[in-house]
Design a protein around this motif. Structure first.
Motif, PDB file in Angstrom:
ATOM      1  N   THR A  84      -6.816   5.175   6.639  1.00  0.00           N
ATOM      2  CA  THR A  84      -5.692   4.248   6.514  1.00  0.00           C
ATOM      3  C   THR A  84      -5.235   4.233   5.059  1.00  0.00           C
ATOM      4  O   THR A  84      -6.051   4.094   4.149  1.00  0.00           O
ATOM      5  CB  THR A  84      -6.094   2.830   6.949  1.00  0.00           C
ATOM      6  OG1 THR A  84      -6.530   2.862   8.315  1.00  0.00           O
ATOM      7  CG2 THR A  84      -4.912   1.878   6.831  1.00  0.00           C
ATOM      8  N   HIS A 105      -3.386   2.416   2.044  1.00  0.00           N
ATOM      9  CA  HIS A 105      -3.096   1.045   1.632  1.00  0.00           C
ATOM     10  C   HIS A 105      -1.992   0.960   0.594  1.00  0.00           C
ATOM     11  O   HIS A 105      -1.073   0.148   0.715  1.00  0.00           O
ATOM     12  CB  HIS A 105      -4.364   0.388   1.078  1.00  0.00           C
ATOM     13  CG  HIS A 105      -5.528   0.432   2.001  1.00  0.00           C
ATOM     14  ND1 HIS A 105      -5.584  -0.291   3.169  1.00  0.00           N
ATOM     15  CD2 HIS A 105      -6.697   1.135   1.954  1.00  0.00           C
ATOM     16  CE1 HIS A 105      -6.723  -0.058   3.790  1.00  0.00           C
ATOM     17  NE2 HIS A 105      -7.416   0.810   3.076  1.00  0.00           N
ATOM     18  N   ARG A 162      10.029   6.358   6.435  1.00  0.00           N
ATOM     19  CA  ARG A 162       8.747   6.261   7.137  1.00  0.00           C
ATOM     20  C   ARG A 162       7.734   7.179   6.460  1.00  0.00           C
ATOM     21  O   ARG A 162       8.007   8.350   6.225  1.00  0.00           O
ATOM     22  CB  ARG A 162       8.903   6.640   8.607  1.00  0.00           C
ATOM     23  CG  ARG A 162       9.697   5.631   9.413  1.00  0.00           C
ATOM     24  CD  ARG A 162       9.383   5.768  10.896  1.00  0.00           C
ATOM     25  NE  ARG A 162       9.732   7.078  11.420  1.00  0.00           N
ATOM     26  CZ  ARG A 162       9.249   7.561  12.559  1.00  0.00           C
ATOM     27  NH1 ARG A 162       8.380   6.846  13.271  1.00  0.00           N
ATOM     28  NH2 ARG A 162       9.630   8.758  12.991  1.00  0.00           N
ATOM     29  N   PHE A 218       0.763   6.317   7.642  1.00  0.00           N
ATOM     30  CA  PHE A 218       0.022   5.078   7.408  1.00  0.00           C
ATOM     31  C   PHE A 218      -1.420   5.176   7.896  1.00  0.00           C
ATOM     32  O   PHE A 218      -2.368   4.834   7.179  1.00  0.00           O
ATOM     33  CB  PHE A 218       0.723   3.904   8.101  1.00  0.00           C
ATOM     34  CG  PHE A 218      -0.102   2.650   8.157  1.00  0.00           C
ATOM     35  CD1 PHE A 218      -0.423   1.969   6.988  1.00  0.00           C
ATOM     36  CD2 PHE A 218      -0.568   2.147   9.363  1.00  0.00           C
ATOM     37  CE1 PHE A 218      -1.196   0.815   7.027  1.00  0.00           C
ATOM     38  CE2 PHE A 218      -1.332   0.997   9.412  1.00  0.00           C
ATOM     39  CZ  PHE A 218      -1.648   0.327   8.243  1.00  0.00           C
ATOM     40  N   SER A 219      -1.621   5.661   9.117  1.00  0.00           N
ATOM     41  CA  SER A 219      -2.960   5.692   9.692  1.00  0.00           C
ATOM     42  C   SER A 219      -3.184   7.010  10.418  1.00  0.00           C
ATOM     43  O   SER A 219      -2.429   7.364  11.324  1.00  0.00           O
ATOM     44  CB  SER A 219      -3.136   4.522  10.666  1.00  0.00           C
ATOM     45  OG  SER A 219      -4.413   4.559  11.278  1.00  0.00           O
ATOM     46  N   ARG A 267       4.750   4.315   9.065  1.00  0.00           N
ATOM     47  CA  ARG A 267       5.216   2.938   8.855  1.00  0.00           C
ATOM     48  C   ARG A 267       6.391   2.946   7.883  1.00  0.00           C
ATOM     49  O   ARG A 267       6.367   3.666   6.876  1.00  0.00           O
ATOM     50  CB  ARG A 267       4.077   2.085   8.309  1.00  0.00           C
ATOM     51  CG  ARG A 267       4.490   0.675   7.918  1.00  0.00           C
ATOM     52  CD  ARG A 267       3.281  -0.163   7.545  1.00  0.00           C
ATOM     53  NE  ARG A 267       2.463  -0.468   8.713  1.00  0.00           N
ATOM     54  CZ  ARG A 267       1.384  -1.251   8.681  1.00  0.00           C
ATOM     55  NH1 ARG A 267       1.003  -1.790   7.519  1.00  0.00           N
ATOM     56  NH2 ARG A 267       0.693  -1.498   9.772  1.00  0.00           N
ATOM     57  N   VAL A 310       8.683   2.043   4.795  1.00  0.00           N
ATOM     58  CA  VAL A 310       8.414   1.543   3.449  1.00  0.00           C
ATOM     59  C   VAL A 310       9.744   1.440   2.717  1.00  0.00           C
ATOM     60  O   VAL A 310      10.526   2.401   2.686  1.00  0.00           O
ATOM     61  CB  VAL A 310       7.461   2.480   2.674  1.00  0.00           C
ATOM     62  CG1 VAL A 310       7.223   1.956   1.264  1.00  0.00           C
ATOM     63  CG2 VAL A 310       6.134   2.612   3.403  1.00  0.00           C
TER      64      VAL A 310
END
Length: 551
Positions: free
Chosen positions: A258, A260, A413, A416-417, A464, A466
């Motif tokens: 992940t 951060h 995008r 993210f994981s 995700r 941003v």
């Protein structure tokens, strides 16, 4: 092959129809000796180091029996290379239509003593004079003497490099990013990776720490990964760092990772990296974390954790071995036009430079996407030093962006994981890619080489949005808004120059004792320091806090 891959060895099947270097060769011994009986070996002017004996031999002995033995017995390649290293050789040049032994020679160099370089000549689909001249130049820049008079026409002459007026553009190739110094002399092991310099096993707990240093001066290709006007380390680079750390700890699978905080890289910035692997739990799983802070930062400045995840001891689960493709493009897939794809991405915030423009073809079949990605130039030449080059995997993600809405307002995008990342074959410079939707907006990714053999897979990747504000805030993580800096104080002819304020002592008693003439703002109390510094009339340039002076 499956057992080697399961044991975390990098292996791929060789397309041959006979079993060399084994007992099967004995069945054709007499046929080979008869076919080769007319060979008349001669003495060579250049020393010949045999992979049959692992040492230097007289070439007059290269008769039919020798070549049968060459085909029947194991290849003593590493022994021959190590022997040459022991003689002080500093360069190995593979003369072939495509360099397949350079990686093996490089591994022997890494395990041996001393320093040397492994180079190729021609490459697949690059067999002309231009490629060969480039190989000569690479050898010359590594210290190999080259007789350039034989490489150019007789009337060729050398010229001086042109002068330039402060553009600060270098003529010489940028460094490889390798860390200088003797890691072993510092109690460390050479990490053998372009993004990392050293590795050390932690004495208590079975963990590992890998360290490195990144900047756009040492790794200029990273400047081609700009998002929302900011250069940042690609999420695929964090995957590469975690996979390399897994290799160090004997873990063949990145279960999850992940991200951060983005890691921003300014034109003059340099950051220190740490990849920390924890001890194994009862299921042979280990934690992995990636940290950074400005290079040369004081010891009290905290590290920023950019990524955290889990490594597994074996490449279990759905992996790269579950997908291989030989027919390309796949049947039923419709080509996607890519003209203007990267300019369109730039308009939406993805300003990828040449090193990251690796998406060269794409197709769609229902909910599946297929793509061909390729590294060029220096990144292609250096791909063998990575498990999976970050620019190659990043190019695979560009196919996902084909479905993005150009009018989206929630930011770009970014990865993210990551879940279930395995690498079946390292060092790929090209790949065939399959992308399928998984849960929600996540995708699964498979990569294969030009022959359809597995390279790597990602069971699930979630991206995700941003925003630009979020990226700018990330650039301030770990930075102080203000710092105390000591500067010179001007004292001219015994007279204090400028607007001063004194706290905690009598003006006449204190400064008169030093023979200085006080022409400042006057004496203030401790509660007035903020006013003296920040305003409230004539702001002070210098605040002197005097604990006491003795006449």
């Amino acid at each position: 092959l499956e057992q080697l891959v399961a044991g975390h060895e990098r292996a791929r099947r060789i397309d041959v129809d006979y079993a060399s270097h084994g007992p099967h060769v004995e069945a054709i011994r007499e046929e080979l000796l008869t076919a080769l009986s007319g060979i008349a070996p001669q003495a060579a002017a250049v020393p010949f180091h045999s992979t049959v004996t692992g040492s230097s031999i007289d070439t007059t002995g290269l008769d039919a029996a020798y070549w049968y033995t060459n085909l029947r017995q194991p290849v003593r390649f590493a022994e021959a290379v190590t022997g040459l290293l022991g003689q002080g050789l500093g360069a190995f040049v593979e003369i072939s239509a495509h360099p397949v032994l350079v990686v093996g020679v490089g591994e022997c160099i890494e395990r041996g003593e001393g320093s040397a370089v492994a180079l190729g000549t021609l490459r697949r689909d690059e067999g002309g004079t231009e490629r060969f001249m480039r190989a000569l130049a690479e050898a010359w820049t590594h210290g190999v003497p080259v007789d350039w008079r034989r490489a150019f026409p007789a009337d060729a002459r050398t010229v001086q490099l042109p002068t330039y007026a402060f553009q600060r553009r270098r003529y010489w190739l940028a460094g490889s990013g390798a860390t200088a110094g003797d890691a072993a002399g510092l109690g460390l092991a050479d990490a053998g990776h372009p993004l990392l310099g050293a590795a050390v096993a932690v004495a208590d707990g079975g963990g590992h720490v890998l360290t490195g240093r990144l900047s756009l001066r040492t790794h200029p290709w990273l400047a081609d990964h700009a998002v929302a006007g900011t250069v940042l380390l690609p999420g695929t680079a964090f995957v590469e760092l975690a996979v390399r750390a897994g290799d160090e700890a004997g873990c063949g699978r990145l279960d999850e990772l992940t991200l951060h905080e983005p890691l921003l890289l300014g034109p003059q910035d340099a950051v220190a990296l740490q990849v920390v692997v924890g001890g194994a739990d009862d299921r042979e799983r280990r934690s992995v974390d990636v940290y950074s802070r400005p290079d040369g930062a004081p010891a009290e400045q905290p590290w920023v954790r950019h990524a955290s995840g889990t490594l597994a001891g074996s490449a279990c689960g759905t992996g790269a071995a579950d997908w291989a493709v030989c027919d390309w493009p796949p049947a039923g897939a419709e080509r996607i036009e890519l003209d203007g794809h990267y300019p369109r991405l730039a308009e939406t915030g993805y300003a990828y430079g040449p090193a990251f423009q690796g998406l060269i073809a794409a197709w769609r079949r229902g909910d599946e996407l297929f793509a061909t990605v390729r590294l060029d130039g220096e990144q292609r030449d250096g791909a063998s030093r990575y498990a999976l080059h970050p620019a190659l995997l990043d190019a695979a993600l560009h196919a996902v962006l084909l479905d993005d809405d150009a009018d989206r307002v929630d930011g770009v995008r970014l990865p993210f994981s990551w879940s279930g990342v395995t690498v079946a074959a390292g060092g790929a410079a090209t790949a065939r890619v399959r992308i399928a939707r998984s849960e929600g907006d996540a995708v699964s990714i498979w990569l294969a080489d030009d022959a359809g053999r597995p390279v790597a897979s990602v069971e699930s990747l979630a991206l995700r949005p941003v925003t630009e504000d979020r990226l700018r805030a990330a650039g301030r993580v770990g930075e102080d808004l203000y710092r105390g800096v000591w500067g010179p104080v001007v004292v001219a002819g015994g007279e204090l120059v400028g607007r001063w304020a004194v706290v905690g002592a009598s003006v006449d008693a204190s400064w008169g004792a030093l023979g200085l003439v006080w022409r400042g703002l006057g004496e203030v109390g401790a509660a007035d320091v903020v006013v003296a510094v920040c305003g409230g009339g004539s702001a002070a340039e210098v605040v002197a806090w005097v604990l006491g002076l003795v006449q």
